[in-house]
Scaffold this motif. Structure first.
Motif, PDB file in Angstrom:
ATOM      1  N   CYS A   1       0.858  -1.182   0.000  1.00  0.00           N
ATOM      2  CA  CYS A   1       0.000   0.000   0.000  1.00  0.00           C
ATOM      3  C   CYS A   1       0.892   1.229   0.000  1.00  0.00           C
ATOM      4  O   CYS A   1       1.729   1.382   0.895  1.00  0.00           O
ATOM      5  CB  CYS A   1      -0.917   0.000   1.229  1.00  0.00           C
ATOM      6  SG  CYS A   1      -1.974   1.456   1.368  1.00  0.00           S
ATOM      7  N   ARG A   2       0.767   2.061  -1.011  1.00  0.00           N
ATOM      8  CA  ARG A   2       1.563   3.289  -1.123  1.00  0.00           C
ATOM      9  C   ARG A   2       3.055   3.026  -0.963  1.00  0.00           C
ATOM     10  O   ARG A   2       3.777   3.772  -0.312  1.00  0.00           O
ATOM     11  CB  ARG A   2       1.106   4.317  -0.089  1.00  0.00           C
ATOM     12  CG  ARG A   2      -0.309   4.777  -0.245  1.00  0.00           C
ATOM     13  CD  ARG A   2      -0.473   5.581  -1.500  1.00  0.00           C
ATOM     14  NE  ARG A   2      -1.880   5.960  -1.683  1.00  0.00           N
ATOM     15  CZ  ARG A   2      -2.321   6.626  -2.706  1.00  0.00           C
ATOM     16  NH1 ARG A   2      -1.509   6.996  -3.664  1.00  0.00           N
ATOM     17  NH2 ARG A   2      -3.592   6.924  -2.820  1.00  0.00           N
TER      18      ARG A   2
ATOM     19  N   LEU B   1      -5.464  -2.933   4.948  1.00  0.00           N
ATOM     20  CA  LEU B   1      -4.503  -1.830   4.980  1.00  0.00           C
ATOM     21  C   LEU B   1      -5.246  -0.520   4.797  1.00  0.00           C
ATOM     22  O   LEU B   1      -6.145  -0.428   3.956  1.00  0.00           O
ATOM     23  CB  LEU B   1      -3.473  -1.978   3.857  1.00  0.00           C
ATOM     24  CG  LEU B   1      -2.606  -3.235   3.847  1.00  0.00           C
ATOM     25  CD1 LEU B   1      -1.817  -3.320   2.551  1.00  0.00           C
ATOM     26  CD2 LEU B   1      -1.665  -3.225   5.038  1.00  0.00           C
TER      27      LEU B   1
ATOM     28  N   ILE C   1      -4.847   4.090   5.143  1.00  0.00           N
ATOM     29  CA  ILE C   1      -3.931   5.232   5.168  1.00  0.00           C
ATOM     30  C   ILE C   1      -4.494   6.317   6.075  1.00  0.00           C
ATOM     31  O   ILE C   1      -5.657   6.715   5.938  1.00  0.00           O
ATOM     32  CB  ILE C   1      -3.729   5.813   3.751  1.00  0.00           C
ATOM     33  CG1 ILE C   1      -3.157   4.755   2.830  1.00  0.00           C
ATOM     34  CG2 ILE C   1      -2.807   7.029   3.798  1.00  0.00           C
ATOM     35  CD1 ILE C   1      -3.140   5.171   1.375  1.00  0.00           C
TER      36      ILE C   1
ATOM     37  N   HIS D   1      -0.692  12.247   3.687  1.00  0.00           N
ATOM     38  CA  HIS D   1      -0.494  10.877   4.154  1.00  0.00           C
ATOM     39  C   HIS D   1       0.502  10.871   5.313  1.00  0.00           C
ATOM     40  O   HIS D   1       1.612  11.395   5.195  1.00  0.00           O
ATOM     41  CB  HIS D   1       0.024   9.986   3.026  1.00  0.00           C
ATOM     42  CG  HIS D   1      -0.967   9.811   1.932  1.00  0.00           C
ATOM     43  ND1 HIS D   1      -0.691   9.162   0.752  1.00  0.00           N
ATOM     44  CD2 HIS D   1      -2.262  10.202   1.826  1.00  0.00           C
ATOM     45  CE1 HIS D   1      -1.758   9.161  -0.014  1.00  0.00           C
ATOM     46  NE2 HIS D   1      -2.716   9.787   0.609  1.00  0.00           N
TER      47      HIS D   1
ATOM     48  N   VAL E   1       0.777   4.332   6.904  1.00  0.00           N
ATOM     49  CA  VAL E   1      -0.006   3.224   6.360  1.00  0.00           C
ATOM     50  C   VAL E   1      -0.182   2.240   7.511  1.00  0.00           C
ATOM     51  O   VAL E   1       0.788   1.876   8.181  1.00  0.00           O
ATOM     52  CB  VAL E   1       0.694   2.543   5.174  1.00  0.00           C
ATOM     53  CG1 VAL E   1      -0.139   1.373   4.671  1.00  0.00           C
ATOM     54  CG2 VAL E   1       0.945   3.542   4.058  1.00  0.00           C
TER      55      VAL E   1
ATOM     56  N   CYS F   1      -7.044  -0.033  -0.176  1.00  0.00           N
ATOM     57  CA  CYS F   1      -6.048   0.904   0.350  1.00  0.00           C
ATOM     58  C   CYS F   1      -6.104   2.133  -0.540  1.00  0.00           C
ATOM     59  O   CYS F   1      -5.720   2.082  -1.702  1.00  0.00           O
ATOM     60  CB  CYS F   1      -4.678   0.245   0.300  1.00  0.00           C
ATOM     61  SG  CYS F   1      -3.357   1.369   0.715  1.00  0.00           S
TER      62      CYS F   1
END
Length: 196
Positions: free
Chosen positions: A28-29, A49, A51, A60, A63, A195
């Protein structure tokens, strides 16, 4: 009887020498989490997951990954009330000062107590906040609920301490899974959504 050609036998021999493949992972990210972990000998699976997004700019912050025993329904109340072990990992993607983390915990507990930290939780919430430190991008905070023991806290690989009480464990996980999460996408992601 089936015959395996010599080239097939050679390939099987090479596979036997090949190092074991790592367990499946979720991303995720740009942050990678294993699909399964073990807590006190109990296997846990990645439930979701999410954020953490801050301010109206949706910056952000971290996570989060939630690990649960297999078979729990994707229902926030059932997860919070579950007597089994669980783990929440907050992987920071930007630096956050200890003071801001303390404020976030206070707000999270207060949201469950009608605007103030419930009296029954106050001393333990203060203990948790006393352990907070600046978190840098790439560092992780790991919160583990262990039945009969309480909450274990780990800050970037360093065991910090234990806070007892099932009531505290439920209130702590309710910060992310309860009726007033830091942001809705974070909660929905932890409950198995996308996510985003």
């Amino acid at each position: 009887m089936m015959r395996i050609p010599l080239t097939g036998l050679a390939a099987l021999g090479l596979l036997a020498l090949w190092p074991a493949l790592p367990a499946a992972a979720a991303v995720c990210r740009g942050v990678t989490f294993p699909e399964t972990i073990e807590v006190q000998g109990a296997p846990l699976v990645l439930n979701g997951l999410g954020i953490r997004k801050a301010t109206f700019l949706k910056i952000h912050v971290y996570v989060a990954a939630l690990y649960l025993p297999r078979g729990l329904p994707p229902d926030a109340r059932a997860i919070i009330a579950s007597p089994g072990p669980m783990q929440l990992v907050l992987h920071f993607v930007r630096g956050v000062g200890a003071r801001d983390i303390r404020n976030a915990f206070e707000e999270g507990f207060a949201a469950q107590g009608g605007g103030r930290v419930p009296v029954a939780l106050a001393s333990r919430a203060a203990l948790l906040n006393s352990w907070m430190q600046d978190m840098h991008s790439g560092e992780a905070m790991t919160i583990v609920r262990i039945p009969g023991r309480g909450i274990d806290l780990d800050l970037d690989g360093r065991a910090v301490g234990v806070i007892p009480g099932e009531d505290f464990a439920q209130a702590l996980f309710a910060i992310w899974l309860g009726g007033h999460p830091p942001n809705p996408e974070l909660k929905s992601g932890l409950l198995g959504g996308r996510c985003q």
